[in-house]
Design a protein around this motif. Structure first.
Motif, PDB file in Angstrom:
ATOM      1  N   UNK A  48       1.600  -1.699   0.372  1.00 56.69           N
ATOM      2  CA  UNK A  48       0.122  -0.089   0.155  1.00 56.69           C
ATOM      3  C   UNK A  48       1.175   1.034   0.255  1.00 56.69           C
ATOM      4  N   UNK A  49       1.852   0.965   0.736  1.00 57.37           N
ATOM      5  CA  UNK A  49       2.824   2.330   0.881  1.00 57.37           C
ATOM      6  C   UNK A  49       3.553   2.301  -0.596  1.00 57.37           C
ATOM      7  N   UNK A  50       3.955   1.492  -1.060  1.00 57.01           N
ATOM      8  CA  UNK A  50       4.438   2.373  -2.184  1.00 57.01           C
ATOM      9  C   UNK A  50       3.615   2.782  -3.085  1.00 57.01           C
ATOM     10  N   UNK A  51       2.526   1.435  -3.790  1.00 60.19           N
ATOM     11  CA  UNK A  51       2.067   1.651  -3.975  1.00 60.19           C
ATOM     12  C   UNK A  51       1.272   3.963  -4.518  1.00 60.19           C
ATOM     13  N   UNK A  52       1.223   3.938  -2.705  1.00 57.94           N
ATOM     14  CA  UNK A  52       1.252   5.333  -2.648  1.00 57.94           C
ATOM     15  C   UNK A  52       1.828   6.175  -2.997  1.00 57.94           C
ATOM     16  N   UNK A  53       3.129   5.864  -2.793  1.00 64.07           N
ATOM     17  CA  UNK A  53       4.458   6.299  -3.581  1.00 64.07           C
ATOM     18  C   UNK A  53       4.529   7.075  -4.716  1.00 64.07           C
ATOM     19  N   UNK A  54       4.363   5.728  -5.286  1.00 61.56           N
ATOM     20  CA  UNK A  54       4.115   5.752  -6.878  1.00 61.56           C
ATOM     21  C   UNK A  54       3.201   6.553  -7.439  1.00 61.56           C
ATOM     22  N   UNK A  55       1.988   6.557  -6.408  1.00 68.00           N
ATOM     23  CA  UNK A  55       0.971   7.699  -7.832  1.00 68.00           C
ATOM     24  C   UNK A  55       1.362   8.840  -7.008  1.00 68.00           C
ATOM     25  N   UNK A  56       1.838   9.245  -6.135  1.00 68.40           N
ATOM     26  CA  UNK A  56       2.744  10.779  -5.637  1.00 68.40           C
ATOM     27  C   UNK A  56       3.510  11.276  -6.675  1.00 68.40           C
ATOM     28  N   UNK A  57       5.164   9.979  -6.710  1.00 70.37           N
ATOM     29  CA  UNK A  57       5.796  10.279  -7.574  1.00 70.37           C
ATOM     30  C   UNK A  57       5.086  10.754  -9.040  1.00 70.37           C
ATOM     31  N   UNK A  58       4.534   9.549  -9.668  1.00 67.46           N
ATOM     32  CA  UNK A  58       4.253   9.968 -10.980  1.00 67.46           C
ATOM     33  C   UNK A  58       2.299   9.498 -11.139  1.00 67.46           C
ATOM     34  N   UNK A  59       1.786  10.217 -10.712  1.00 67.05           N
ATOM     35  CA  UNK A  59       0.098  10.314 -11.165  1.00 67.05           C
ATOM     36  C   UNK A  59       0.042   9.663 -12.304  1.00 67.05           C
ATOM     37  N   UNK A  60      -0.708   8.673 -12.940  1.00 61.96           N
ATOM     38  CA  UNK A  60      -1.304   7.793 -13.503  1.00 61.96           C
ATOM     39  C   UNK A  60      -2.750   7.315 -13.483  1.00 61.96           C
ATOM     40  N   UNK A  61      -3.257   6.532 -14.141  1.00 58.91           N
ATOM     41  CA  UNK A  61      -4.670   5.818 -14.062  1.00 58.91           C
ATOM     42  C   UNK A  61      -4.012   4.621 -13.610  1.00 58.91           C
ATOM     43  N   UNK A  62      -3.375   4.573 -13.873  1.00 64.66           N
ATOM     44  CA  UNK A  62      -1.638   2.592 -13.506  1.00 64.66           C
ATOM     45  C   UNK A  62      -1.887   2.870 -12.476  1.00 64.66           C
ATOM     46  N   UNK A  63      -1.175   3.429 -11.912  1.00 67.88           N
ATOM     47  CA  UNK A  63      -0.962   3.914 -10.252  1.00 67.88           C
ATOM     48  C   UNK A  63      -2.054   4.089  -9.055  1.00 67.88           C
TER      49      UNK A  63
END
Length: 118
Positions: A48-63
């Motif tokens: 969950x924390x990794x996915x949150x990080x990915x969504x914050x660093x590179x916002x995308x529909x996939x993230x």
């Protein structure tokens, strides 16, 4: 009396060895189950924390979808507080930074409590 004392007294009858083996097996199985539960929770929370990080660093529909998947895993393996604050992260996405930071800190606290209770 202590269980070891009772088992020692019954040992003279041969029953103590059987009971000791049984209780040892039950205790070992319970420890394995607790370890497995902890590892499942830990993996879900880190994901969950990794996915949150990915969504914050590179916002995308996939993230965003990856974060939603990890949210679901936390609903399965984690506490209701973790699920609640993971959703609060989503709900505060367009809010002022202080509200988002508060939601993040509450999520971290819920994860710590969840892992300590595993």
């Amino acid at each position: 009396m202590e269980i070891n004392t009772i088992l020692a007294m019954l040992g003279g009858l041969g029953v103590g060895s059987l009971l000791n083996t049984f209780f040892g097996h039950v205790t070992t199985q319970k420890a394995k189950q607790n370890d497995r539960r902890y590892e499942e929770k830990k993996a879900a929370h880190i994901g969950l924390l990794n996915a949150l990080h990915d969504a914050a660093v590179k916002p995308s529909n996939e993230n965003s979808k990856a974060y939603a998947l990890w949210q679901t895993k936390c609903q399965i393996f984690g506490s209701s507080d973790v699920s609640k604050y993971a959703q609060e992260i989503v709900d505060t996405n367009d809010c002022p930074r202080e509200l988002r930071d508060k939601a993040f800190n509450l999520l971290l606290d819920a994860i710590r409590k969840d892992l300590n209770n595993a």
